[in-house]
Design an enzyme around this catalytic site. Sequence first.
Site, PDB file in Angstrom:
ATOM      1  N   HIS A  85     -23.412 -40.391 -15.521  1.00  0.00           N
ATOM      2  CA  HIS A  85     -23.375 -40.038 -16.325  1.00  0.00           C
ATOM      3  C   HIS A  85     -22.591 -38.240 -17.156  1.00  0.00           C
ATOM      4  O   HIS A  85     -21.947 -37.611 -15.650  1.00  0.00           O
ATOM      5  CB  HIS A  85     -25.315 -39.737 -16.848  1.00  0.00           C
ATOM      6  CG  HIS A  85     -25.228 -41.084 -16.120  1.00  0.00           C
ATOM      7  ND1 HIS A  85     -25.208 -42.411 -17.218  1.00  0.00           N
ATOM      8  CD2 HIS A  85     -25.237 -41.394 -14.808  1.00  0.00           C
ATOM      9  CE1 HIS A  85     -26.088 -43.163 -16.428  1.00  0.00           C
ATOM     10  NE2 HIS A  85     -25.753 -43.316 -14.835  1.00  0.00           N
ATOM     11  N   CYS A 101      -7.817 -22.681  15.362  1.00  0.00           N
ATOM     12  CA  CYS A 101      -7.080 -23.798  14.873  1.00  0.00           C
ATOM     13  C   CYS A 101      -6.173 -24.306  16.398  1.00  0.00           C
ATOM     14  O   CYS A 101      -5.543 -23.426  16.862  1.00  0.00           O
ATOM     15  CB  CYS A 101      -5.388 -23.540  14.363  1.00  0.00           C
ATOM     16  SG  CYS A 101      -4.739 -25.178  13.421  1.00  0.00           S
ATOM     17  N   ASP A 133     -13.105 -11.260   4.735  1.00  0.00           N
ATOM     18  CA  ASP A 133     -12.257 -12.282   5.442  1.00  0.00           C
ATOM     19  C   ASP A 133     -11.414 -11.055   5.529  1.00  0.00           C
ATOM     20  O   ASP A 133     -10.270 -10.641   4.554  1.00  0.00           O
ATOM     21  CB  ASP A 133     -11.255 -13.047   3.739  1.00  0.00           C
ATOM     22  CG  ASP A 133     -10.442 -13.435   3.898  1.00  0.00           C
ATOM     23  OD1 ASP A 133     -10.175 -14.099   5.363  1.00  0.00           O
ATOM     24  OD2 ASP A 133      -9.755 -14.440   3.370  1.00  0.00           O
TER      25      ASP A 133
END
Length: 709
Positions: A409, A157, A124
Site C-alpha cells: 500500500h 575479502c 571510513d
Amino acid sequence: MTASESPRRSTEALIGYTPQHDTGSKLVIVMVGLPATGKSYVAKKLSRYLNWLQHKTQVFNVGDRRREAASNKSEASPQSLSHATFFDPTSQECVSLRDQLAINTLNELLEWLFNSGGNIGILDATNSTPARRQLVLSHIQKRRRDDLKVLFLESRCSNETLREANIRLKLSGPDYAGKDPEASLADFRLRIVHYEQAYVPLGLAEEKQGLSFVQMTDAGRKMNTHLIRGYILSQIVEYLLNFNLARRQIWLSCNGESMDDREGRIGRYSDLSDRGHQYAAALASFIEDQRQNWHAEPVSGHNPEQSQFCVWTSTWPQAVQTGRLFSSETYDQTHTKMLDDLNAGTMAGLTFEEISKQYPDEYAARRKDKLNYRWPGLGGEGYVDLIVRLRPLIVELERTTDNLVLITHRAVLRILVTYFLGIQRDGLGDVQMPRDTIYCFDIAEILELQTQFQRKRSEDETEHPSYSNSFQELRRSQLRQTPTPSPAQTNGTNTPLQEPRISSLSQYELLLRLRERMFEYNTLLLQVSKLSQAPSPKRSKLEILQRFLRDGQGGAGFPKGMEFNTWEEPEPSKYIVMMNAAAEDDFLTKLVTSVLLPIFHALFGQRWKTGKIIDQRSGLISYSDTKISRVGSILAAALSSALPVLTIFVLNNLHSTTVRIGVTLVFTTLFSFLLAAFSSAKRVEVFAATATFAAVEVVFIGSAINKSA
C-alpha cells in the site's frame, strides 16, 4: 574500568534520535580493512539502513578529505596525495600526513555528532594498523568521556574474483578518473602492496583492550564479533549477517485502485475497482516479460537457473487481488501482515476532507509532522511504527537471493522506497507515490538502479478507460515521466515497458488476451440482462410518439429511410426504455386522456395555458400524468358512490318483484363491468365485491317485500 566491565546503559534509543546531551547513546563506527575490500560499500549501506531506522547517521570518508587536500596546492601537490608512494608505510612523512588527515576527518565527525544532532558517525578509512586504531581511539576519548560507544568494523575479502572486480572498479573512481587505465591499475596494485606490508587485522590486541568489533569476510559470508552489547550494536550485526552480493531484482508496487481509493477513503479493506483489475492484469503480464528477459539474457552477477521470482503481498484484499493473476506454478506467493497498510485507527474509512472537517486538530497535527504523527484510536499507527514493523522485512530483503515482487500500500511503499533510495528523515513525508506505478531496484554488487513504468494515457481517454484499451496501452507504453524522487537523486535510469513479440507469446499471455475478450463478452451479457429487465413503455405514450412521427407538422421526415419504421410496431413489449414506466393506463384514465382532456384543452387549456408545450409547430401539448391520474381517481370515486345510490333509488320505485330482480341483475352486471374496467382489481377481488353488492341488493328487495306484505 574497561569497556567490558562498564555498566550497561538504558538510555539507548530503540528508534529515533537520541538526546543531544546523552553521549552514551551515540556511536562511532571505525571502518578497518585493505583497499578494495568493500569498506565504503558496507559503510554507505549501513548508513542508509541506520538512517532509515531514524538514527541520524553520516559517513565521513578520509579519502575524500585527502583529495580535497590534494586540490589545495598550499598543502601538497595533487600527484603526491594520489600516487602509490603516498601510502608507503616506511615513509614517516607520509604516515604522519595520513594520520593527520584521519584525525581532521574524525574531528569533523565528532563535531557533527555532538553539536549537530548526529547519532552515529562512520569513519571510513583503512585504519589498517594497531597504531592508527589506537590513535583514533585515544583521540575520541580525549575529546569526550569514555562512555561514547566505539565499534570497529573490519571488511575483509578472500574471494579473488570479487577482489579483482573491486580493484577494477577503482579505475573509475576520483583518484584515477580520466587517466591511463593500465598505469592506474598498476599504481593501485602498488598501493595495495604498501598497505599489506603494515596491515594487522583486528584480533587479540582489541580483545585485550575490551573493544567491541566485528570482522566481516566477503560481505557477510563469515562473521566474527566481540563484545556486541546493546540494541543498536545487535541490530547492526544482524543487518551485516544478512548481506549478500547476489544479483537480483526487487519490484515494488501499490495495490491496484480499490473502491475506497476511488473515493479517497483510507485504512480499511476494499475490493479492486475495474481500473484496479486492469492494473493487476497489466502488472502480471509486465513482470512475466521481465522474468523471461531475466532468464533469457544472463548478465554478470547472477545465475538465471537458480534465481526464482516470488510475489509477496499484504493480507488486505486489495493487495491479494492485485497479485492474484500471477501463476502459482511460476511464482511463489506469500501474504504477510508486515506489508499491511497503515492502521488508521478511528479514522479508517474516512476521506482526508472528512477528517479535516470532523477532526481539524488531528488533521493539522498530521500535516505539521507526518513522520511522528500516529492515527488516534485502537491500533492506530504512524510512519515510525511502520518502520519498526518493516525492519525484519528489510533484513529479509537483504538476505534473499530471489527476485521479489512486493505488492503493498502507498504508505508502506513510501517507507520501502525511502530505504532503497537513502532518503533522509526530513524528506520521508514528501515522497510522492503515484498510483499505477512500479519501482524496480536492481541489486548488483555495488549497484542499485531504480526504474519505473507508468500507464500511458491518450488525450481522449476517459477517467475509467475500457479494460482492453487500457490493457493494451499499458502493454505498449514507455516511461516518459521523471520518477519521484528524480534519477538525479537516485542515480537511477528509466526502463521502457516493452511490447512482447507476438511470435513468442506464452500460454500465460494468450490466457490474458482471452481474459480481455471474456471480460468484454461478460460485460455485454450483463448489459443485455439489465436491458431485458427494463420496463416496456406505456401504450399511450407509444401511440403519442407514433402520431407525432406521422404528423406532417411534427416529426415527419425524422428519422428517414429504414429507421422511419423503428417505432411503428404497435406492440409495446417490443420496445425497451431506460426509465421507470408506470402501469398501463386503465379504461377510465384512457377515457380522460382521449375524450375529456381534448375537450378541456379546447375550452379552457389553451386560454389558461395549463399544458406544457412540447412542440410548437405540431401543437404537441403535455399534461401532467399525476393530474390526469388524479382526475381519473375522482371520477372513479364519484361513480363508485353514485352507482349503489342509483340502484337503491331505482329499486325503491319498482313494485314488481320480478322487475326488481331483473334490475338487480342489470346493476350487478354493470357494477362488475365497471369494477373490472376502471380498477386494477384481481378476478377474485371483482367476484367478492360483486357478490357483496348483489347481497346488499337482495337484502333491500327482501325488506321491500316484507314491508309491502
